[in-house]
Design a protein around this motif. Sequence first.
Motif, short mmCIF file in Angstrom:
data_model
loop_
_atom_site.label_atom_id
_atom_site.label_comp_id
_atom_site.label_asym_id
_atom_site.label_seq_id
_atom_site.Cartn_x
_atom_site.Cartn_y
_atom_site.Cartn_z
N ILE A 174 36.88 39.94 33.21
CA ILE A 174 35.91 38.95 33.68
C ILE A 174 36.65 37.73 34.21
CG2 ILE A 174 34.01 37.45 32.98
CD1 ILE A 174 33.37 39.53 30.79
N TYR A 175 37.66 37.30 33.47
CA TYR A 175 38.45 36.16 33.93
C TYR A 175 39.23 36.52 35.19
CZ TYR A 175 42.26 32.80 34.20
OH TYR A 175 43.17 31.88 34.66
N ARG A 176 39.75 37.72 35.24
CA ARG A 176 40.52 38.17 36.41
C ARG A 176 39.69 38.07 37.69
NH1 ARG A 176 41.91 42.87 39.34
NH2 ARG A 176 44.17 43.17 39.61
N ALA A 177 38.45 38.55 37.61
CA ALA A 177 37.56 38.50 38.77
C ALA A 177 37.27 37.06 39.17
CB ALA A 177 36.27 39.25 38.47
N LEU A 179 39.18 34.44 38.59
CA LEU A 179 40.41 33.85 39.13
C LEU A 179 40.67 34.35 40.55
CD1 LEU A 179 42.94 32.14 38.68
CD2 LEU A 179 44.03 34.16 37.68
N GLN A 180 40.44 35.64 40.79
CA GLN A 180 40.62 36.16 42.14
C GLN A 180 39.72 35.47 43.14
OE1 GLN A 180 40.05 40.36 41.18
NE2 GLN A 180 42.14 40.80 41.88
N GLU A 181 38.49 35.25 42.74
CA GLU A 181 37.53 34.56 43.62
C GLU A 181 38.04 33.18 43.99
OE1 GLU A 181 32.84 33.05 43.54
OE2 GLU A 181 33.72 34.04 41.79
N PHE A 182 38.59 32.47 43.01
CA PHE A 182 39.13 31.13 43.26
C PHE A 182 40.36 31.19 44.17
CE2 PHE A 182 42.29 27.92 42.16
CZ PHE A 182 41.58 26.74 42.34
N LEU A 183 41.27 32.11 43.89
CA LEU A 183 42.54 32.17 44.62
C LEU A 183 42.36 32.60 46.07
CD1 LEU A 183 44.81 33.83 41.88
CD2 LEU A 183 44.77 31.42 42.56
N ARG A 184 41.39 33.48 46.31
CA ARG A 184 41.18 33.95 47.69
C ARG A 184 40.80 32.83 48.64
NH1 ARG A 184 37.90 38.85 45.16
NH2 ARG A 184 39.61 40.37 44.90
N ALA A 185 40.28 31.75 48.10
CA ALA A 185 39.84 30.63 48.94
C ALA A 185 40.98 29.64 49.24
CB ALA A 185 38.69 29.89 48.25
N LEU A 186 42.16 29.88 48.68
CA LEU A 186 43.28 28.95 48.86
C LEU A 186 44.12 29.31 50.09
CD1 LEU A 186 44.54 28.60 45.16
CD2 LEU A 186 42.77 27.27 46.35
N ASP A 187 44.92 28.34 50.52
CA ASP A 187 45.83 28.53 51.65
C ASP A 187 47.17 29.04 51.13
OD1 ASP A 187 47.13 28.51 54.06
OD2 ASP A 187 47.45 26.33 54.08
N LEU A 188 47.30 30.36 51.06
CA LEU A 188 48.50 30.98 50.47
C LEU A 188 49.13 31.94 51.47
CD1 LEU A 188 46.94 31.78 46.97
CD2 LEU A 188 48.47 29.88 47.52
N GLU A 197 45.53 40.49 44.51
CA GLU A 197 44.80 41.74 44.32
C GLU A 197 45.44 42.63 43.26
OE1 GLU A 197 41.98 41.66 45.87
OE2 GLU A 197 42.66 39.81 46.84
N ILE A 198 46.75 42.48 43.05
CA ILE A 198 47.45 43.33 42.07
C ILE A 198 47.37 42.72 40.67
CG2 ILE A 198 49.66 44.36 41.46
CD1 ILE A 198 50.38 44.23 44.44
N ASN A 199 47.80 41.47 40.56
CA ASN A 199 47.75 40.76 39.26
C ASN A 199 47.66 39.27 39.53
OD1 ASN A 199 48.05 39.65 36.73
ND2 ASN A 199 49.63 41.09 36.08
N PRO A 200 46.46 38.73 39.59
CA PRO A 200 46.29 37.31 39.94
C PRO A 200 46.94 36.34 38.96
CG PRO A 200 44.23 38.24 39.12
CD PRO A 200 45.17 39.39 39.33
N ALA A 216 45.31 23.22 40.68
CA ALA A 216 44.87 22.19 39.73
C ALA A 216 43.50 22.49 39.14
CB ALA A 216 44.86 20.82 40.42
N ASP A 217 42.60 23.06 39.94
CA ASP A 217 41.24 23.33 39.46
C ASP A 217 41.01 24.82 39.18
OD1 ASP A 217 40.51 20.62 39.72
OD2 ASP A 217 40.14 20.88 41.87
N ALA A 218 42.07 25.58 39.04
CA ALA A 218 41.92 27.02 38.77
C ALA A 218 41.23 27.23 37.42
CB ALA A 218 43.29 27.69 38.77
N PRO A 219 40.39 28.25 37.32
CA PRO A 219 39.74 28.54 36.03
C PRO A 219 40.79 28.90 34.98
CG PRO A 219 39.42 30.35 37.58
CD PRO A 219 40.02 29.23 38.36
N LEU A 220 40.49 28.58 33.73
CA LEU A 220 41.43 28.80 32.62
C LEU A 220 40.96 29.98 31.77
CD1 LEU A 220 41.94 25.08 31.52
CD2 LEU A 220 43.37 26.44 33.07
#
Length: 418
Positions: A174-177, A179-188, A197-200, A216-220
């Motif tokens: 649940i946390y992985r999903a 976190l992925q949602e948050f990270l996909r929106a970043l400029d990486l 997609e492999i291990n966020p 800084a605002d990534a879910p914990l």
Amino acid sequence: MSFQAPKGVKEYVPPQASTFYAIRAAFAETARRAGYSYLETAVFEDTQLFARGVGESTDVVSKEMYTFTDRGGRSLTLRPEFTAGVLRAVLEHGLHRGQLPVKVWTDGPVFRAEAPQEGRYRQFYQLDLEAIGSEDPAVDAETIALAWQWYTTLGLTQVRLLLNSLGCRECRPIYRARLQEFLRALDLDEATRARIEINPLRVLDDKRPEVQEQLADAPLIGDHLCAGCKSYHDRVKQLLADLGIPWEDSPRLVRGLDYYTRTTFEFDHPLLGAQSGIGGGGRYDGLSEAIGGPALPGIGFGLGLDRTVIALEREGVEPATPARCEVYGVALGDEAARAMFTLVNDLRAAGVAADMAFGGKGLKGAMKGADRSGARFALILGERDLAARAVQVKDLTTADQTEVPLAQVVDVLKGKVQ
């Protein structure tokens, strides 16, 4: 030409090597008192052990392993860490079929192809301890406490314990999903996006400032723990508090390997700068299945010997080391040298660290050797002493000198140095 050690290999020679030896010996005693047995494992393993166990998305597997093909066409890898190999050995030799948890420790060199700098080497040394076969928060607290006790025994006072939980098979997806949602929106960059997609969780471990600013605002993970994981983590912290061991919550601590679950920890030393992590570990309840074994929970740690040596130097701490030489023999003449050779070996057999001057040196040169040896006592044996069946015992700290019968000198010196 003169040969040198390969780049990135840290070697220990006297006198620093005595510190290296002393801290290993202190750990061996700490582990023994807690019921841990020593084992020796392979320095190289089937490459797939680390690919499946450590995780193909980790920097360790994707960038840092020393992998080679042997003469039989097999892909082998010098161990980049201990846990996967230790667990493989436990399963292969059936130790998990006996009393649980299996409590073992080992040490030695590990290998990673990294850019060398102080505290980060291509061949480095670790102490490893594992408790396999029990899912009990008390086992987690015990492993952490043993590492803490070792640091304390060495005399280190500035070590910090960072603590986190990475959840379990129920709550981590649940946390992985999320976190992925948050990270996909970043400029990486593309490589980091692939890692999402492999291990966020690996992205959280990215040390680049431009990445950390965006996190800084990534879910914990701590906000997404299930009731069981939260209760488990609280119990670990309670047990550590009962032992008076201070910890700091570190909600972004994920460590660098894929197999960690629930309890995750790191020991940090502020005087080491960028390489401040001097040890760490955690629980790895799914690792056994990942490498083809039965369901078998476990927890362990790896402590960096190289960085611990640096930490001791930075704090100005010198661990107690056994005397290299307690008694130094000085013989004048061939017959005296022959008798001294036997006497020195008798002293060693009695548990006394003893050495002697070789090469037929005169009294002055031999006594310089006695001073350099660090011995407390010098034995001086000449032709007259041989005739009298006696030897001169000189206290090198007070310069007092007494004559002792040859037949009694071993017992006399044994009583003085022990």
